[in-house]
Design a protein around this motif. Structure first.
Motif, short mmCIF file in Angstrom:
data_model
loop_
_atom_site.label_atom_id
_atom_site.label_comp_id
_atom_site.label_asym_id
_atom_site.label_seq_id
_atom_site.Cartn_x
_atom_site.Cartn_y
_atom_site.Cartn_z
N ALA A 1 0.91 -1.18 0.03
CA ALA A 1 -0.04 0.05 -0.05
C ALA A 1 0.83 1.24 -0.05
CB ALA A 1 -1.09 0.09 1.11
N SER A 2 1.89 1.31 -0.79
CA SER A 2 2.64 2.44 -0.97
C SER A 2 3.19 3.19 0.52
CB SER A 2 1.98 3.54 -1.57
OG SER A 2 1.55 3.02 -2.96
N SER A 3 3.66 1.87 1.43
CA SER A 3 4.11 2.51 2.56
C SER A 3 3.33 2.96 3.45
CB SER A 3 5.62 3.18 2.41
OG SER A 3 6.49 2.72 1.37
N THR A 4 2.02 3.00 3.34
CA THR A 4 1.11 3.40 4.02
C THR A 4 0.87 2.60 5.18
OG1 THR A 4 -0.72 2.64 2.69
CG2 THR A 4 -0.25 4.74 2.48
N ILE A 5 1.06 1.20 5.12
CA ILE A 5 1.02 0.26 6.38
C ILE A 5 1.94 0.49 7.37
CG2 ILE A 5 1.17 -2.27 6.90
CD1 ILE A 5 0.07 -2.88 4.39
N ALA A 6 3.20 0.63 6.79
CA ALA A 6 4.40 1.18 7.91
C ALA A 6 4.08 2.47 8.47
CB ALA A 6 5.64 0.98 6.96
N ALA A 7 3.67 3.39 7.64
CA ALA A 7 3.21 4.79 8.40
C ALA A 7 1.96 4.58 9.32
CB ALA A 7 2.96 5.63 7.07
N ASN A 8 1.23 3.80 9.13
CA ASN A 8 -0.01 3.56 9.94
C ASN A 8 0.82 3.05 11.45
OD1 ASN A 8 -2.05 4.59 8.64
ND2 ASN A 8 -2.36 2.63 7.74
N THR A 9 1.71 1.94 11.28
CA THR A 9 2.06 1.41 12.39
C THR A 9 3.05 2.41 13.29
OG1 THR A 9 2.50 -0.71 11.27
CG2 THR A 9 3.75 -0.41 13.07
N LEU A 10 3.80 3.46 12.54
CA LEU A 10 4.39 4.31 13.16
C LEU A 10 3.53 5.01 14.00
CD1 LEU A 10 7.32 5.73 13.57
CD2 LEU A 10 6.87 7.10 11.59
N MET A 11 2.48 5.57 13.52
CA MET A 11 1.53 6.67 14.02
C MET A 11 0.98 5.89 15.14
SD MET A 11 -1.77 8.41 12.28
CE MET A 11 -2.74 7.01 12.04
N ALA A 12 0.74 4.73 15.27
CA ALA A 12 0.09 3.82 16.21
C ALA A 12 1.35 3.65 17.45
CB ALA A 12 -0.42 2.57 15.84
N SER A 13 2.60 3.60 16.84
CA SER A 13 3.56 3.77 18.24
C SER A 13 3.81 4.77 19.23
CB SER A 13 4.82 3.37 17.41
OG SER A 13 4.91 2.31 16.58
N ALA A 14 4.48 4.40 20.49
CA ALA A 14 4.67 5.26 21.15
C ALA A 14 5.67 6.43 20.73
CB ALA A 14 5.30 4.71 22.64
N ALA A 15 5.53 7.58 21.36
CA ALA A 15 6.22 8.87 20.74
C ALA A 15 7.41 8.78 21.69
CB ALA A 15 5.46 10.06 20.76
N ASP A 16 8.18 7.73 21.61
CA ASP A 16 9.57 7.57 22.50
C ASP A 16 10.77 7.38 22.09
OD1 ASP A 16 9.01 4.97 21.78
OD2 ASP A 16 8.53 4.39 23.93
N GLY A 17 10.94 7.41 20.69
CA GLY A 17 12.00 7.18 19.74
C GLY A 17 12.39 5.72 19.63
N TYR A 18 11.52 4.78 20.09
CA TYR A 18 12.02 3.33 20.27
C TYR A 18 11.46 2.64 18.74
CZ TYR A 18 14.22 3.70 24.35
OH TYR A 18 15.18 4.00 25.45
#
Length: 330
Positions: free
Chosen positions: A83-100
């Motif tokens: 999906a043009s990297s949108t699956i990875a982007a959605n995963t990032l958006m759902a991840s904790a904003a802690d740099g990990y």
């Protein structure tokens, strides 16, 4: 009335002073700053929106290997293709904003954000740019037996009314939009033939079944050396080749995919700064630069602020091209 300072009282006073000092020290150090000092304390995950074995995956693994030593923790690549990297982007958006959890993305993510229906993320507001690392030049090529000898020759032929087509790895890809950009600047019209990936179009390009094809400069090098294709122009200059940049013919042309690292919005500034600093050191290392060139990339370190400006400009450019072309991705 005099008070005797017994050993017990003195000990309590000392303990109280230590506690107050600790509280005051904590008050002057924000949670983000404290995290920046300690970060990282566990492995960092780097998401990639492409399958293992591809160019972006190889770059991510090289960066991960090289970052492990200065960070003192492993950097683990996790592939989230599709999906043009949108699956990875959605995963990032759902991840904790802690740099990990970070993402190594490219321009296709920005295109998808504007061309795809029902995209749940905003590339500007949901992510914070960490750093830019490279560009991936594309080549506009023809088969070795093609009558087209130059970009000017191609434009003259198109303007004469003779139909010309070009093949890319799919609708809405950077390859496709690069050609839409070129057509708009040159005032010509070409027919787009979308294929399922660059490997699928190459045989038809070599045989002359299609007039032109757009592929990565790295993929073009081997075919040129074998005498099977010729390169008319590049989306940006590549050292070590005599191939012409399209911008030399069309000033203002800019369409090379950019690769950058993103983190979730809200990631503490000191953490982002640490990652940016370490990436900057890597990308200015001559040995790493040489390794990148061998993989078909052009090292191009950009600070987080510069990437933010680049993304804004790219989004404006891609949005205009998408609207003019009527591209809609599902």
């Amino acid at each position: 009335m005099k008070h005797r300072h017994t050993p017990r009282r003195a000990a309590l006073q000392a303990l109280s002073g230590t506690f107050v000092a600790a509280v005051l020290a904590g008050a002057t150090l924000s949670p983000g700053a404290a995290m920046g000092q300690d970060y990282p304390t566990r492995p960092v995950k780097m998401l990639v929106g492409f399958s293992a074995g591809g160019g972006v995956d190889a770059l991510a693994r090289m960066l991960g290997d090289r970052l492990a030593k200065p960070l003192g923790q492993n950097v683990v690549v996790e592939n989230k293709p599709g999906a043009s990297s949108t699956i990875a982007a959605n995963t990032l958006m759902a991840s904790a904003a802690d740099g990990y959890t970070v993402l190594l993305g490219d321009s296709s993510l920005l295109i998808a954000a504007r061309a795809m229906q029902n995209v749940s993320f905003d590339p500007v507001n949901d992510f914070v740019p960490v750093a830019g690392v490279a560009t991936a030049p594309l080549a506009l090529a023809v088969g070795s037996g093609s009558p087209l000898q130059s970009l000017e020759d191609m434009a003259r032929t198109a303007k004469s009314g003779k139909p010309l087509n070009f093949a890319t790895s799919g609708i809405g890809t950077v390859h496709h939009l690069a050609m839409e950009h070129m057509q708009a600047l040159a005032g010509i019209e070409l027919t787009h033939l979308p294929y399922r990936g660059a490997s699928a179009l190459l045989p038809d390009l070599i045989s002359g079944t299609v007039d032109m094809g757009v592929l990565s400069a790295a993929a073009a090098m081997g075919q040129v050396k074998a005498g099977k294709i010729r390169v008319l122009g590049l989306t940006s200059p590549v050292k070590g080749t005599d191939w012409r940049a399209i911008s030399d013919w069309l000033p203002g042309f800019d369409a090379s995919p950019r690769l950058f690292v993103l983190a979730p919005a809200g990631t503490p500034g000191p953490v982002v700064a640490r990652l940016e600093s370490e990436l900057g050191k890597l990308m200015t290392d001559p040995a790493i630069a040489e390794e990148l060139v061998k993989q078909g990339f052009v090292p191009a370190f950009r600070s987080g602020k510069e990437v933010a400006a680049d993304m804004s400009q790219e989004l404006d450019r891609w949005t205009g091209l998408i609207r003019r072309s009527g591209i809609v991705l599902k």
